[in-house]
Design a protein around this motif. Structure first.
Motif, PDB file in Angstrom:
ATOM      1  N   GLU A 151       0.828  -1.207   0.000  1.00 33.95           N
ATOM      2  CA  GLU A 151       0.000   0.000   0.000  1.00 33.95           C
ATOM      3  C   GLU A 151       0.864   1.259   0.000  1.00 33.95           C
ATOM      4  OE1 GLU A 151      -3.647   2.079   2.538  1.00 33.95           O
ATOM      5  OE2 GLU A 151      -2.790   0.159   3.180  1.00 33.95           O
ATOM      6  N   GLY A 152       0.603   2.150  -0.955  1.00 28.95           N
ATOM      7  CA  GLY A 152       1.351   3.400  -1.062  1.00 28.95           C
ATOM      8  C   GLY A 152       2.715   3.271  -1.703  1.00 28.95           C
ATOM      9  N   LYS A 153       3.079   2.073  -2.158  1.00 30.98           N
ATOM     10  CA  LYS A 153       4.413   1.858  -2.717  1.00 30.98           C
ATOM     11  C   LYS A 153       4.423   1.708  -4.241  1.00 30.98           C
ATOM     12  CE  LYS A 153       5.977  -0.575   1.470  1.00 30.98           C
ATOM     13  NZ  LYS A 153       6.935   0.459   1.923  1.00 30.98           N
ATOM     14  N   VAL A 154       3.247   1.571  -4.854  1.00 32.51           N
ATOM     15  CA  VAL A 154       3.182   1.353  -6.297  1.00 32.51           C
ATOM     16  C   VAL A 154       3.280   2.693  -7.013  1.00 32.51           C
ATOM     17  CG1 VAL A 154       1.866   0.398  -8.212  1.00 32.51           C
ATOM     18  CG2 VAL A 154       1.778  -0.713  -5.952  1.00 32.51           C
ATOM     19  N   LEU A 155       4.425   2.941  -7.646  1.00 34.65           N
ATOM     20  CA  LEU A 155       4.636   4.203  -8.356  1.00 34.65           C
ATOM     21  C   LEU A 155       4.017   4.199  -9.740  1.00 34.65           C
ATOM     22  CD1 LEU A 155       8.373   5.048  -7.537  1.00 34.65           C
ATOM     23  CD2 LEU A 155       6.298   5.766  -6.326  1.00 34.65           C
ATOM     24  N   ALA A 156       4.030   3.018 -10.388  1.00 34.26           N
ATOM     25  CA  ALA A 156       3.515   2.940 -11.756  1.00 34.26           C
ATOM     26  C   ALA A 156       3.093   1.508 -12.039  1.00 34.26           C
ATOM     27  CB  ALA A 156       4.571   3.387 -12.755  1.00 34.26           C
ATOM     28  N   SER A 157       2.122   1.359 -12.946  1.00 31.20           N
ATOM     29  CA  SER A 157       1.713   0.033 -13.394  1.00 31.20           C
ATOM     30  C   SER A 157       1.342   0.106 -14.864  1.00 31.20           C
ATOM     31  CB  SER A 157       0.527  -0.502 -12.572  1.00 31.20           C
ATOM     32  OG  SER A 157      -0.616   0.301 -12.777  1.00 31.20           O
ATOM     33  N   ALA A 158       1.486  -1.015 -15.556  1.00 25.57           N
ATOM     34  CA  ALA A 158       1.177  -1.069 -16.982  1.00 25.57           C
ATOM     35  C   ALA A 158       0.786  -2.500 -17.323  1.00 25.57           C
ATOM     36  CB  ALA A 158       2.375  -0.634 -17.819  1.00 25.57           C
ATOM     37  N   THR A 159       0.135  -2.649 -18.472  1.00 23.81           N
ATOM     38  CA  THR A 159      -0.235  -3.962 -18.987  1.00 23.81           C
ATOM     39  C   THR A 159       0.347  -4.121 -20.377  1.00 23.81           C
ATOM     40  OG1 THR A 159      -2.308  -3.973 -17.737  1.00 23.81           O
ATOM     41  CG2 THR A 159      -2.156  -5.482 -19.598  1.00 23.81           C
ATOM     42  N   LEU A 163       2.379 -12.264 -27.789  1.00 21.33           N
ATOM     43  CA  LEU A 163       1.944 -13.560 -28.314  1.00 21.33           C
ATOM     44  C   LEU A 163       0.700 -14.079 -27.592  1.00 21.33           C
ATOM     45  CD1 LEU A 163       5.419 -15.306 -28.795  1.00 21.33           C
ATOM     46  CD2 LEU A 163       4.017 -14.122 -30.509  1.00 21.33           C
ATOM     47  N   GLY A 164      -0.231 -13.157 -27.324  1.00 19.41           N
ATOM     48  CA  GLY A 164      -1.501 -13.529 -26.735  1.00 19.41           C
ATOM     49  C   GLY A 164      -1.494 -13.687 -25.226  1.00 19.41           C
ATOM     50  N   ARG A 165      -0.346 -13.484 -24.573  1.00 16.51           N
ATOM     51  CA  ARG A 165      -0.276 -13.601 -23.122  1.00 16.51           C
ATOM     52  C   ARG A 165      -0.142 -12.205 -22.513  1.00 16.51           C
ATOM     53  NH1 ARG A 165       0.625 -18.087 -20.708  1.00 16.51           N
ATOM     54  NH2 ARG A 165       1.851 -18.942 -22.445  1.00 16.51           N
ATOM     55  N   THR A 166      -0.901 -11.943 -21.437  1.00 12.01           N
ATOM     56  CA  THR A 166      -0.888 -10.643 -20.776  1.00 12.01           C
ATOM     57  C   THR A 166       0.106 -10.639 -19.624  1.00 12.01           C
ATOM     58  OG1 THR A 166      -3.190 -10.231 -21.379  1.00 12.01           O
ATOM     59  CG2 THR A 166      -2.284  -8.924 -19.561  1.00 12.01           C
ATOM     60  N   TYR A 167       0.809  -9.528 -19.490  1.00 13.08           N
ATOM     61  CA  TYR A 167       1.774  -9.334 -18.408  1.00 13.08           C
ATOM     62  C   TYR A 167       1.421  -8.047 -17.673  1.00 13.08           C
ATOM     63  CZ  TYR A 167       4.548 -12.751 -21.016  1.00 13.08           C
ATOM     64  OH  TYR A 167       4.976 -13.887 -21.677  1.00 13.08           O
ATOM     65  N   TYR A 168       1.356  -8.121 -16.350  1.00 15.10           N
ATOM     66  CA  TYR A 168       1.201  -6.928 -15.529  1.00 15.10           C
ATOM     67  C   TYR A 168       2.589  -6.484 -15.073  1.00 15.10           C
ATOM     68  CZ  TYR A 168      -3.767  -8.281 -14.992  1.00 15.10           C
ATOM     69  OH  TYR A 168      -5.087  -8.619 -15.214  1.00 15.10           O
ATOM     70  N   GLN A 169       2.859  -5.187 -15.218  1.00 15.40           N
ATOM     71  CA  GLN A 169       4.171  -4.646 -14.871  1.00 15.40           C
ATOM     72  C   GLN A 169       4.009  -3.540 -13.834  1.00 15.40           C
ATOM     73  OE1 GLN A 169       5.275  -3.422 -18.827  1.00 15.40           O
ATOM     74  NE2 GLN A 169       6.051  -5.444 -19.398  1.00 15.40           N
ATOM     75  N   PHE A 170       4.850  -3.591 -12.803  1.00 18.16           N
ATOM     76  CA  PHE A 170       4.750  -2.638 -11.703  1.00 18.16           C
ATOM     77  C   PHE A 170       6.124  -2.094 -11.330  1.00 18.16           C
ATOM     78  CE2 PHE A 170       1.638  -6.058 -11.189  1.00 18.16           C
ATOM     79  CZ  PHE A 170       0.435  -5.368 -11.141  1.00 18.16           C
ATOM     80  N   GLU A 171       6.126  -0.839 -10.868  1.00 20.05           N
ATOM     81  CA  GLU A 171       7.318  -0.252 -10.252  1.00 20.05           C
ATOM     82  C   GLU A 171       6.946   0.156  -8.830  1.00 20.05           C
ATOM     83  OE1 GLU A 171      10.402   3.544 -10.596  1.00 20.05           O
ATOM     84  OE2 GLU A 171       9.105   3.031 -12.294  1.00 20.05           O
ATOM     85  N   LEU A 172       7.729  -0.309  -7.860  1.00 16.91           N
ATOM     86  CA  LEU A 172       7.451  -0.024  -6.458  1.00 16.91           C
ATOM     87  C   LEU A 172       8.628   0.713  -5.820  1.00 16.91           C
ATOM     88  CD1 LEU A 172       5.535  -2.498  -7.145  1.00 16.91           C
ATOM     89  CD2 LEU A 172       5.688  -3.075  -4.731  1.00 16.91           C
ATOM     90  N   GLU A 173       8.301   1.509  -4.815  1.00 17.59           N
ATOM     91  CA  GLU A 173       9.340   2.192  -4.022  1.00 17.59           C
ATOM     92  C   GLU A 173       8.721   2.688  -2.722  1.00 17.59           C
ATOM     93  OE1 GLU A 173      11.995   6.226  -4.234  1.00 17.59           O
ATOM     94  OE2 GLU A 173      11.498   5.248  -6.121  1.00 17.59           O
ATOM     95  N   PRO A 174       9.364   2.490  -1.571  1.00 15.93           N
ATOM     96  CA  PRO A 174      10.490   1.580  -1.358  1.00 15.93           C
ATOM     97  C   PRO A 174       9.997   0.156  -1.150  1.00 15.93           C
ATOM     98  CG  PRO A 174       9.944   2.671   0.700  1.00 15.93           C
ATOM     99  CD  PRO A 174       8.986   3.209  -0.348  1.00 15.93           C
ATOM    100  N   PRO A 175      10.845  -0.875  -1.332  1.00 17.26           N
ATOM    101  CA  PRO A 175      12.193  -0.787  -1.884  1.00 17.26           C
ATOM    102  C   PRO A 175      12.144  -0.564  -3.384  1.00 17.26           C
ATOM    103  CG  PRO A 175      11.570  -3.062  -1.596  1.00 17.26           C
ATOM    104  CD  PRO A 175      10.440  -2.250  -1.040  1.00 17.26           C
ATOM    105  N   HIS A 176      13.277  -0.292  -3.989  1.00  9.87           N
ATOM    106  CA  HIS A 176      13.336  -0.122  -5.440  1.00  9.87           C
ATOM    107  C   HIS A 176      13.147  -1.484  -6.104  1.00  9.87           C
ATOM    108  CE1 HIS A 176      14.763   3.981  -4.962  1.00  9.87           C
ATOM    109  NE2 HIS A 176      15.724   3.546  -4.162  1.00  9.87           N
TER     110      HIS A 176
END
Length: 217
Positions: A151-159, A163-176
Motif C-alpha cells: 500500500e502506497g508503494k506502487v509508483l507505476a503500473s502497466a499492462t 503472443l496472446g499472453r498478458t503481463y502486468y508490470q509494476f514499479e514499487l518504491e520503497p524498496p526499489h
C-alpha cells in the motif's frame, strides 16, 4: 609427477562438469553447475548490444510435485555480467523461488513460480486476467516479493501483451523494485528486479529493460 598428474586429472574432471563458482559482494556465491543439482546453464552468448537471453532449460529440475506438470519455460534478458546464484529455501519466497540472478554492481532478480491453486480453484489453464486485475494481483502478491504490504508503494503500473499472453508490470518504491506478473498452465509467475539506491540510480534504464523482457515461452 604422479601427484601433479592426479591434480590435473581432478581439475579436468571438474571442468568437464561445467562447474563455475564466482563470488558476489553481498550476494553469496553464484554458480553455473552444468547438470549438477538441476542447475543447467541457460544463457545465450551476448548479442550485438552485450545482452544475453536466459531461457529456463526444459531439463531443469524443480517445481515437479505430485500431480504437477513440468514448469512451462520462461525467458528474460540481462546485460553481460549477470550470473545465476544459488537459491535457498530460507529466502523470502521459500521453495517457490525457481531462480536467482545477480550482478554485484547493478542489482539482482528472482523468479517465483507459485501454484495457482493457492489463490484460485479450477484454473489449470490460468491467465493473469482470470487471477485478477492489476490492482488485485499486486495487492495480493506484492508482499510475496518485498515481504511487506505494498500500500502506497506502487509508483507505476502497466499492462503488456506478447503472443496472446498478458503481463502486468509494476514499479514499487520503497524498496526499489520492478515486478512483472503473468500466469500459464497451473502456475503464477512473479519476476522481480531490484537494486539498492545507488544501483537503481545508475542502472534504472537497464533494470527496467530486464523486467520488461520477461516472457513465458
Amino acid at each position: 609427477m604422479v601427484g601433479r598428474r592426479r591434480a590435473l586429472a581432478s581439475a579436468a574432471a571438474v571442468a568437464a562438469c561445467g562447474v563455475s563458482v564466482l563470488g558476489f559482494a553481498g550476494g553469496g556465491l553464484a554458480a553455473n553447475q552444468g547438470l549438477l543439482a538441476g542447475r543447467i546453464p541457460g544463457l545465450s552468448e551476448p548479442d550485438e548490444n552485450g545482452w544475453r537471453t536466459y531461457r529456463r532449460p526444459d531439463e531443469k529440475s524443480g517445481g515437479h510435485g505430485v500431480g504437477w506438470s513440468p514448469i512451462i519455460p520462461y525467458s528474460f534478458k540481462v546485460p553481460d555480467g549477470w550470473e545465476e546464484v544459488p537459491v535457498s529455501i530460507a529466502d523470502l519466497g521459500g521453495t517457490e523461488i525457481d531462480l536467482r540472478f545477480a550482478n554485484s554492481k547493478q542489482g539482482r532478480l528472482f523468479v517465483i513460480v507459485a501454484p495457482v491453486r493457492r489463490f484460485a480453484d479450477d484454473l489449470d489453464d490460468a491467465t493473469i486476467e482470470k487471477i485478477g486485475t492489476p490492482e488485485k494481483v499486486i495487492t495480493a502478491f506484492g508482499p510475496e516479493v518485498i515481504g511487506e504490504n505494498v500500500e502506497g508503494k506502487v509508483l507505476a503500473s502497466a499492462t503488456a501483451e506478447h503472443l496472446g499472453r498478458t503481463y502486468y508490470q509494476f514499479e514499487l518504491e520503497p524498496p526499489h523494485v520492478f515486478i512483472t506478473a503473468t500466469a500459464a498452465g497451473n502456475r503464477l509467475y512473479l519476476f522481480s528486479v531490484t537494486a539498492n539506491g545507488l544501483q537503481w540510480k545508475r542502472n534504472y534504464k537497464d533494470l527496467k529493460q530486464i523486467a520488461e523482457s520477461f516472457r513465458v515461452v
